[in-house]
Design an enzyme around this catalytic site. Structure first.
Site, PDB file in Angstrom:
ATOM      1  N   GLU A 179      48.200-125.815 -28.350  1.00  0.00           N
ATOM      2  CA  GLU A 179      49.614-125.464 -28.563  1.00  0.00           C
ATOM      3  C   GLU A 179      50.599-126.477 -27.998  1.00  0.00           C
ATOM      4  O   GLU A 179      51.526-126.124 -27.263  1.00  0.00           O
ATOM      5  CB  GLU A 179      49.878-124.061 -27.997  1.00  0.00           C
ATOM      6  CG  GLU A 179      49.011-123.007 -28.662  1.00  0.00           C
ATOM      7  CD  GLU A 179      49.104-121.618 -28.020  1.00  0.00           C
ATOM      8  OE1 GLU A 179      49.965-121.420 -27.162  1.00  0.00           O
ATOM      9  OE2 GLU A 179      48.295-120.752 -28.398  1.00  0.00           O
ATOM     10  N   GLU A 284      41.419-118.220 -34.267  1.00  0.00           N
ATOM     11  CA  GLU A 284      41.871-116.978 -33.608  1.00  0.00           C
ATOM     12  C   GLU A 284      42.426-116.043 -34.673  1.00  0.00           C
ATOM     13  O   GLU A 284      43.625-115.837 -34.776  1.00  0.00           O
ATOM     14  CB  GLU A 284      42.946-117.294 -32.562  1.00  0.00           C
ATOM     15  CG  GLU A 284      42.479-118.273 -31.482  1.00  0.00           C
ATOM     16  CD  GLU A 284      43.554-118.578 -30.432  1.00  0.00           C
ATOM     17  OE1 GLU A 284      44.526-117.816 -30.330  1.00  0.00           O
ATOM     18  OE2 GLU A 284      43.396-119.576 -29.716  1.00  0.00           O
TER      19      GLU A 284
HETATM   20  O1  G3I Z   1      43.610-110.999 -15.137  1.00  0.00           O
HETATM   21  C1  G3I Z   1      44.786-110.200 -14.939  1.00  0.00           C
HETATM   22  C2  G3I Z   1      44.448-108.984 -14.171  1.00  0.00           C
HETATM   23  O2  G3I Z   1      44.016-109.354 -12.887  1.00  0.00           O
HETATM   24  C3  G3I Z   1      45.678-108.069 -14.102  1.00  0.00           C
HETATM   25  O3  G3I Z   1      45.345-106.877 -13.484  1.00  0.00           O
HETATM   26  C4  G3I Z   1      46.194-107.772 -15.497  1.00  0.00           C
HETATM   27  C5  G3I Z   1      47.491-106.969 -15.462  1.00  0.00           C
HETATM   28  O4  G3I Z   1      48.179-107.088 -16.677  1.00  0.00           O
HETATM   29  O5  G3I Z   1      46.476-108.989 -16.153  1.00  0.00           O
HETATM   30  C6  G3I Z   1      45.320-109.803 -16.290  1.00  0.00           C
HETATM   31  O6  G3I Z   1      45.673-110.964 -16.952  1.00  0.00           O
HETATM   32  C7  G3I Z   1      45.907-110.849 -18.326  1.00  0.00           C
HETATM   33  C8  G3I Z   1      44.898-111.731 -19.057  1.00  0.00           C
HETATM   34  O7  G3I Z   1      45.203-111.768 -20.429  1.00  0.00           O
HETATM   35  C9  G3I Z   1      43.459-111.236 -18.903  1.00  0.00           C
HETATM   36  O8  G3I Z   1      43.322-109.993 -19.478  1.00  0.00           O
HETATM   37  C10 G3I Z   1      47.324-111.325 -18.605  1.00  0.00           C
HETATM   38  O9  G3I Z   1      48.248-110.391 -18.060  1.00  0.00           O
HETATM   39  C11 G3I Z   1      47.551-111.457 -20.077  1.00  0.00           C
HETATM   40  O10 G3I Z   1      48.813-112.077 -20.315  1.00  0.00           O
HETATM   41  C12 G3I Z   1      46.468-112.332 -20.678  1.00  0.00           C
HETATM   42  O11 G3I Z   1      46.702-112.409 -22.044  1.00  0.00           O
HETATM   43  C13 G3I Z   1      45.941-113.384 -22.735  1.00  0.00           C
HETATM   44  C14 G3I Z   1      46.858-114.431 -23.314  1.00  0.00           C
HETATM   45  O12 G3I Z   1      46.115-115.343 -24.092  1.00  0.00           O
HETATM   46  C15 G3I Z   1      47.580-115.158 -22.199  1.00  0.00           C
HETATM   47  O13 G3I Z   1      48.054-116.364 -22.554  1.00  0.00           O
HETATM   48  C16 G3I Z   1      45.174-112.679 -23.834  1.00  0.00           C
HETATM   49  O14 G3I Z   1      44.184-111.839 -23.242  1.00  0.00           O
HETATM   50  C17 G3I Z   1      44.504-113.711 -24.737  1.00  0.00           C
HETATM   51  O15 G3I Z   1      43.995-113.055 -25.875  1.00  0.00           O
HETATM   52  C18 G3I Z   1      45.520-114.734 -25.197  1.00  0.00           C
HETATM   53  O16 G3I Z   1      44.875-115.686 -25.998  1.00  0.00           O
HETATM   54  C19 G3I Z   1      45.719-116.679 -26.567  1.00  0.00           C
HETATM   55  C20 G3I Z   1      44.897-117.940 -26.720  1.00  0.00           C
HETATM   56  O17 G3I Z   1      44.349-118.307 -25.489  1.00  0.00           O
HETATM   57  C21 G3I Z   1      45.732-119.079 -27.298  1.00  0.00           C
HETATM   58  N1  G3I Z   1      46.379-118.682 -28.538  1.00  0.00           N
HETATM   59  C22 G3I Z   1      47.133-117.423 -28.488  1.00  0.00           C
HETATM   60  C23 G3I Z   1      46.241-116.302 -27.977  1.00  0.00           C
HETATM   61  C24 G3I Z   1      46.962-114.994 -28.011  1.00  0.00           C
HETATM   62  O18 G3I Z   1      48.045-114.976 -27.133  1.00  0.00           O
END
Ligand code: G3I
Length: 388
Positions: A179, A284
């Site tokens: 990105e 994705e």
């Molecule tokens: O790990 C913490 C956890 O400790 C905490 O309790 C919890 C509370 O909300 O959050 C957890 O972290 C989350 C993490 O996913 C793991 O589940 C984050 O808040 C959350 O923002 C994060 O989201 C991820 C996102 O990328 C962040 O950038 C999504 O799971 C993941 O599917 C998403 O993937 C991205 C690709 O890497 C790149 N392209 C877009 C795609 C979708 O956004």
């Protein structure tokens, strides 16, 4: 309105049992998470996604930390059965493997590597250099001052060589840079770009090749169907190739919806990317059925986080059949294009295993009930999969 997916009584009964030890069974989502049967029913072996698409492309999914650390997780079992390539959803991002200076945490990444090996699947690393999910310390010295170009390049080199180097023999391919483009095709003004300059991308690919000489190296981004972004990505690919830097593929994230985007533009991008000589990867894929807030830009900008509004969450009790038909039609149209260009497409990876845990339930607002994948909340393949 006819509802085709009613939540069954056994799930509700399970919730009643589980509520004794775990609170929070009052939401639909909580009910689904806590009341899954111990061993998920798997569906007919007649259709395994990896076999269904075997003549076209590899078929993949993203695996989460919670899944890979729980061998009894039904989704992990489905992942092993149905897919022949995996991407870690979050577990190999910078903040996960290198949260603090000189501190690496590889337990989850190692588990993924073992899972892929044990199931004879290809693992795609995601991702080495990204503006998101990268700790602030990466860009600062001990006193909190911004690093200069040479210092940040060193930090990048050490990270890439430590992470990609560790898995040089096990990871088939890397999303090296994720990105880096704006919607108009220009380079995003990330800290990487601001401190190092535009060639941070070249440097990342060079380090990745040095660390893992046999790995395929990809550039990965969302909204790659947009003509301007497509042009920006092609310019980038050509720039690297002209400099003799290895780039093997381009990843088209595919976070779509029932009316977004125009799939003709997706096809145009597949053709245009293939013409540069790189492999095209669908990295994705998910198709949201939910209405998208009018004032927000679709795509996958992870910084979007708006308050839950019920008008944007209409299917908490199940998916109306006419909406499932629209989803089926969208998937049919998309896979018709993918199959038509299967000589250029090496892999189609879904972003998640089932509707139960997809990130789309939480973006751009948390707490929604979406249905974007091919496996539903009961761990069953959707009826239309046969037609893809
Ligand atoms: O790990 C913490 C956890 O400790 C905490 O309790 C919890 C509370 O909300 O959050 C957890 O972290 C989350 C993490 O996913 C793991 O589940 C984050 O808040 C959350 O923002 C994060 O989201 C991820 C996102 O990328 C962040 O950038 C999504 O799971 C993941 O599917 C998403 O993937 C991205 C690709 O890497 C790149 N392209 C877009 C795609 C979708 O956004």
């Amino acid at each position: 309105m006819k509802i085709i997916k009613k939540f069954n009584k056994s799930l509700i009964a399970g919730c009643v049992t589980v509520v004794l030890v775990v609170s929070g069974c009052n939401s639909h989502q909580g009910l689904q998470q806590q009341a899954l049967p111990e061993i998920a029913p798997t569906f007919s072996k007649d259709i395994l996604l990896k076999n269904h698409f075997a003549e076209n492309f590899k078929i993949g999914t993203a695996i989460s930390k919670a899944q890979v650390l729980n061998s009894a997780d039904p989704e992990l079992r489905l992942a092993a059965e149905h897919f022949n390539t995996f991407t870690p959803e979050n577990s190999m991002k910078w903040e996960s493997v290198n949260p603090l200076p000189n501190e690496y945490q590889f337990d989850v990444a190692d588990a993924l590597v073992n899972f892929a090996k044990n199931n004879n699947q290809q693992l795609v690393g995601h991702t080495l250099v990204w503006h998101s999910q990268t700790p602030d310390w990466v860009f600062e010295d001990d006193a909190g001052n911004p690093l200069n170009r040479a210092q940040l390049l060193k930090v990048m080199e050490i990270h890439i060589k430590t992470v990609a180097g560790r898995y040089a023999e096990q990871i088939f391919a890397w999303d090296v840079v994720n990105e880096a483009l704006n919607e108009d095709g220009s380079l995003r003004e990330s800290k990487w770009q601001q401190i190092i300059g535009d060639d941070f991308i070249e440097q990342a690919f060079i380090y990745a090749h040095q660390a893992a000489p046999n790995a395929k190296l990809y550039y990965n981004d969302y909204n790659m169907f947009k003509p301007e972004k497509r042009a920006g990505a092609i310019k980038l690919i050509k720039r690297l190739k002209q400099k003799g830097i290895q780039i093997d593929g381009v990843g088209m994230q595919a976070h779509y919806s029932l009316d977004y985007p125009d799939f003709n533009e997706v096809e145009d991008s597949i053709v245009a990317f293939a013409a540069t000589g790189v492999d095209v990867m669908v990295t994705e894929l998910d198709i949201s059925v939910l209405p998208f807030p009018e004032n927000l830009a679709e795509g996958a900008d992870v910084s979007l986080d708006v308050a839950l509004q019920q008008q944007y969450n209409p299917y908490t009790e199940g998916l109306p059949i006419e909406i499932e038909q629209q989803l089926a039609s969208r998937y049919q149209n998309l896979f018709a294009i993918y199959k038509k260009h299967s000589e250029s497409i090496g892999r189609v990876t879904f972003w998640g295993v089932s509707d139960k845990q997809t990130w789309r339930n939480g973006w751009p607002m948390k707490g929604r009930t979406d249905y974007p994948l091919l496996i539903d909340r009961d761990m069953k393949l959707k009826g239309f999969v046969n037609s893809l």
